[in-house]
Design an enzyme around this catalytic site. Structure first.
Site, PDB file in Angstrom:
ATOM      1  CG  ASP A  66      -1.765   1.206   1.358  1.00 30.35           C
ATOM      2  OD1 ASP A  66      -2.362   1.615   0.347  1.00 30.35           O
ATOM      3  OD2 ASP A  66      -1.842   1.771   2.470  1.00 30.35           O
ATOM      4  CG  ASP A 113      -1.702   7.455   0.297  1.00 27.33           C
ATOM      5  OD1 ASP A 113      -0.675   7.591  -0.404  1.00 27.33           O
ATOM      6  OD2 ASP A 113      -2.838   7.786  -0.089  1.00 27.33           O
ATOM      7  CG  ASP A 167      -2.201   2.713   6.477  1.00 28.43           C
ATOM      8  OD1 ASP A 167      -2.986   3.533   6.998  1.00 28.43           O
ATOM      9  OD2 ASP A 167      -2.194   2.493   5.255  1.00 28.43           O
TER      10      ASP A 167
END
Length: 280
Positions: free
Chosen positions: A18, A20, A191
């Site tokens: 991922d 961001d 996250d």
């Protein structure tokens, strides 16, 4: 540390990241708002609104209604923006805005996966026009990202493909099929609990700076939890850790998109073939 080099007689493997708050410290999409203001695409009020959205994103406190309101607002905001102008703005500001917020830990981990013979794939809800040049900067091999509809050289405000939640896992499965990846031996990093399907798709999932829900899932499943907290310019890292010259395979759209830059994780969940960048 990843020290074992892949045996190339075995099925190929990859590491899926991922973007961001996993590889970079902020929202890749919202980071460009000031540049769009300076380029005349948005007004000061829009800058303030996107700054608030960035704060909510970093705080991890956006509920479903907030996300939907922001999605609708940004969809309307980007409608009619000239694609060429957006690309030029992102190209001019990419290094100034993104390079300083790349986590040193993530950059090192990407290097380690490449050294071990694994492909590196960025899988992001942000727009392809933003994610692809970031992927090139990082030396990634492929990118999966959201794509906007373009007509007559402008963004319509519609979404052709939304790389979010289960759609990311579907894209990974398609890549595994086409590239011969053995997902049981692949790695994934995120996250957010929204990426649970992506993490479940591989044999080696990792939670990075996880939100509360993902932290609970990781604890329950015994997944490793990593803490990345050292954003640093790539050129300021030790020479032994400098990024390898492995560009994202043939970037489809050289630079960022305003529409996508705003829509990222706020956009409509319409489905289409996922974004891939091919070639060496």
């Amino acid at each position: 540390m990843l020290s074992v080099v892949e045996n190339h007689s075995l099925p190929r493997t990859a590491a899926f990241f991922d973007l961001d708050k996993t590889v970079i410290a902020k929202s890749s999409a919202l980071t460009f708002s000031k540049s769009f203001y300076q380029g005349g695409l948005i007004n000061r009020r829009a800058v303030l609104r996107t700054a608030y959205a960035q704060f909510v994103f970093l705080a991890g406190g956006a509920d479903h209604e907030q996300m939907e309101r922001m999605r609708e607002y940004l969809s309307a905001l980007c409608r009619g923006w000239n694609v060429r102008q957006v690309k030029e703005i992102v190209a001019e500001t990419l290094h100034d805005l993104i390079d300083p917020i790349i986590y040193a830990e993530a950059a090192s981990l990407i290097e380690e996966h490449h050294t071990a013979g694994r492909d590196v794939v960025i899988v992001s809800t942000s727009g392809a026009e933003v994610v692809e040049p970031i992927g090139e900067l990082l030396g990634a091999d492929r990118v999966v990202a959201t794509r906007m509809v373009v007509e007559d050289g402008v963004f319509t405000g519609e979404v052709a493909y939304y790389a979010y939640g289960p759609t990311k896992a579907e894209a990974i499965a398609e890549l595994a099929e086409s590239e011969g990846y053995d997902l049981s031996r692949c790695y994934a990093y995120s996250d957010s609990v929204t990426d649970l399907p992506m993490l479940e798709a591989v044999g080696h999932p990792h939670a990075v700076n996880p939100d509360r829900a993902l932290r609970r899932e990781a604890a329950a499943r015994g997944w490793p939890v990593l803490s990345f907290n050292r954003p640093v310019r790539l050129k300021q890292r030790r020479p032994s850790l400098s990024m390898p010259p492995r560009p994202v395979l043939a970037m489809a759209a050289a630079v960022g998109a305003a529409a996508t830059a705003g829509l990222v994780w706020y956009t409509n969940r319409r489905r289409a073939p996922y974004a891939r960048i091919q070639g060496q």
